[in-house]
Scaffold this active site. Sequence first.
Site, PDB file in Angstrom:
ATOM      1  N   ARG A   1      -4.018  10.233   4.692  1.00 14.93           N
ATOM      2  CA  ARG A   1      -2.802  11.027   4.783  1.00 14.93           C
ATOM      3  C   ARG A   1      -2.149  11.226   3.414  1.00 14.93           C
ATOM      4  NH1 ARG A   1       0.236  14.670   7.562  1.00 14.93           N
ATOM      5  NH2 ARG A   1       2.438  14.308   7.263  1.00 14.93           N
TER       6      ARG A   1
ATOM      7  N   ASP B   1       5.233   1.095  11.653  1.00 17.84           N
ATOM      8  CA  ASP B   1       3.991   0.396  11.340  1.00 17.84           C
ATOM      9  C   ASP B   1       4.001  -1.055  11.819  1.00 17.84           C
ATOM     10  OD1 ASP B   1       2.851   2.611  10.198  1.00 17.84           O
ATOM     11  OD2 ASP B   1       3.093   1.956   8.129  1.00 17.84           O
TER      12      ASP B   1
ATOM     13  N   ARG C   1      -8.136  -0.153   5.131  1.00 15.42           N
ATOM     14  CA  ARG C   1      -7.247   0.847   4.530  1.00 15.42           C
ATOM     15  C   ARG C   1      -5.909   0.235   4.132  1.00 15.42           C
ATOM     16  NH1 ARG C   1      -5.540   4.886   7.934  1.00 15.42           N
ATOM     17  NH2 ARG C   1      -4.698   5.775   6.034  1.00 15.42           N
TER      18      ARG C   1
ATOM     19  N   ARG D   1       1.204  14.705  12.668  1.00 12.11           N
ATOM     20  CA  ARG D   1       1.754  14.373  11.356  1.00 12.11           C
ATOM     21  C   ARG D   1       1.768  15.637  10.500  1.00 12.11           C
ATOM     22  NH1 ARG D   1      -1.306   8.793   9.757  1.00 12.11           N
ATOM     23  NH2 ARG D   1       0.646   8.290   8.740  1.00 12.11           N
TER      24      ARG D   1
ATOM     25  N   LYS E   1       0.833  -1.208   0.000  1.00 13.57           N
ATOM     26  CA  LYS E   1       0.000   0.000   0.000  1.00 13.57           C
ATOM     27  C   LYS E   1       0.864   1.254   0.000  1.00 13.57           C
ATOM     28  CE  LYS E   1      -1.730   2.807   3.459  1.00 13.57           C
ATOM     29  NZ  LYS E   1      -2.423   3.176   4.685  1.00 13.57           N
ATOM     30  N   ASN E   2       1.930   1.258   0.813  1.00 14.16           N
ATOM     31  CA  ASN E   2       2.757   2.458   0.963  1.00 14.16           C
ATOM     32  C   ASN E   2       3.628   2.730  -0.256  1.00 14.16           C
ATOM     33  OD1 ASN E   2       1.701   3.027   3.466  1.00 14.16           O
ATOM     34  ND2 ASN E   2       3.320   1.977   4.590  1.00 14.16           N
TER      35      ASN E   2
ATOM     36  N   ILE F   1       8.618   7.689  16.227  1.00 17.52           N
ATOM     37  CA  ILE F   1       8.019   8.425  15.119  1.00 17.52           C
ATOM     38  C   ILE F   1       6.713   9.095  15.544  1.00 17.52           C
ATOM     39  CG2 ILE F   1       7.311   8.294  12.708  1.00 17.52           C
ATOM     40  CD1 ILE F   1      10.203   7.441  13.137  1.00 17.52           C
TER      41      ILE F   1
ATOM     42  N   CYS G   1      -4.910   7.903  10.024  1.00 18.62           N
ATOM     43  CA  CYS G   1      -5.039   7.374  11.379  1.00 18.62           C
ATOM     44  C   CYS G   1      -4.609   8.408  12.415  1.00 18.62           C
ATOM     45  CB  CYS G   1      -4.193   6.109  11.533  1.00 18.62           C
ATOM     46  SG  CYS G   1      -4.846   4.678  10.664  1.00 18.62           S
TER      47      CYS G   1
END
Length: 425
Positions: free
Chosen positions: A95, A310, A402, A124, A26-27, A332, A119
């Site tokens: 995001r 993550d 998601r 962020r 996904k990223n 993070i 999320c």
Amino acid sequence: MAQSAEQIVVTGGGPLNGTVRVPAAKNSVLPLLAAALLCQRPVRLRGVPRLSDVECSLALLRGAGCTTQWQGGDVALSGSPVQSTLPGQTAAQMRASILFCAPLLARLGRAETVLPGGCRIGSRPIDLHLTGLARMGVQELDAGPGRLVLLAPSGLHGAEITLRFPSVGATETLLLAAACARGRTVLRGAAREPEVADLADFLNRCGGSVEGAGSSTLIIEGRRALGGCVFSPLPDRIFASTLACAAAAAGGRVELTGCSPELYAPVLEILTQMGCRVERGGESVQVARFGRLYGAGRVFTGVYPALATDAAPPLAAAMLCAEGESSIEDVIFERRFACAEGFAALGGRVNTAGRVLHIRPGGALRGTRLSAPDLRGGAALVLAALAAQGRSQIGGVAYLDRGYADFTEILASLGARIYRETKPA
């Protein structure tokens, strides 16, 4: 009219066994979809997972005037953007919507959107994105609370930019902006994540010029235009990490194929230290746990190649089953471990102090009713429920959709007693 709510139902206490091919990341897919706005010829992305964030991104592309089409597991993209305002309701849901601004600035000289969502795991900010874009000739207009309007009245130009933190999102935004800017951009302090390198590879395949991907310095020679290509996004190291942690939490043996173990080496190293047997192949990993798990001690996340933020909640779910103490600090995001409340409801002996989740042994996990607080925290609760005795019901399924395609089906194929159901709210 009565609304319905989906939930995941898990009956825990059984091991997992079988093989899973890790899907595309996904990223990686989301920035690649944004990059398609730069391309003047068709783009095909192979093996794209059907995720709600992917559907949001396709809606943003259509809102800009492009054509998107699912063709089996592939996504075909074509057309040039004609609309600089991103659909607000769609952009607010994730995001990654900020990534679409740079290509619109490059093609149309303007981008307007709402401030991006996603999320609720902590602050962020997008200041690194905006500071870098300003150095490339972008002006931010005062658009009122919650809105972002950016202009590039003279077009984008190359610049020397140094990020004070190696933000993946800011690196990708500036890489997208630089790909078609006039002149050379040198981006120092860049993120080194594999997903950044995947984006650079895609841009180069489309006729761009990006050097240094995978290092902290990127050199981009701007091109007047990019073509198109057929591209297979890299595999999802976070999905692979989650399934590896599922095997550790529930027990059994799971083989993960199609994803290099180097992409998620820190997770595999920690699971090995905890007592799992981890056998690595070229593009596969077998994770087995038949005996006890040991505490991991103190663990920290960090920027790549350190432990991914993550992956921290799924790893914490495995730590719930250990006989010794563990702690994870996420450097993070300050609210990474919202799943701790669910862990405690299951019987885990946990507490949070700032960014640190502490896990003590001795908690007998028993099924209960839970709610996913966010994407990765929701996955962690599913893993903990697999390890618990009895039945758990987990709400907040939209978070999981998601980032995890066919999550319950994949776990069921490994022998988990798990399914989704829709009940009246």
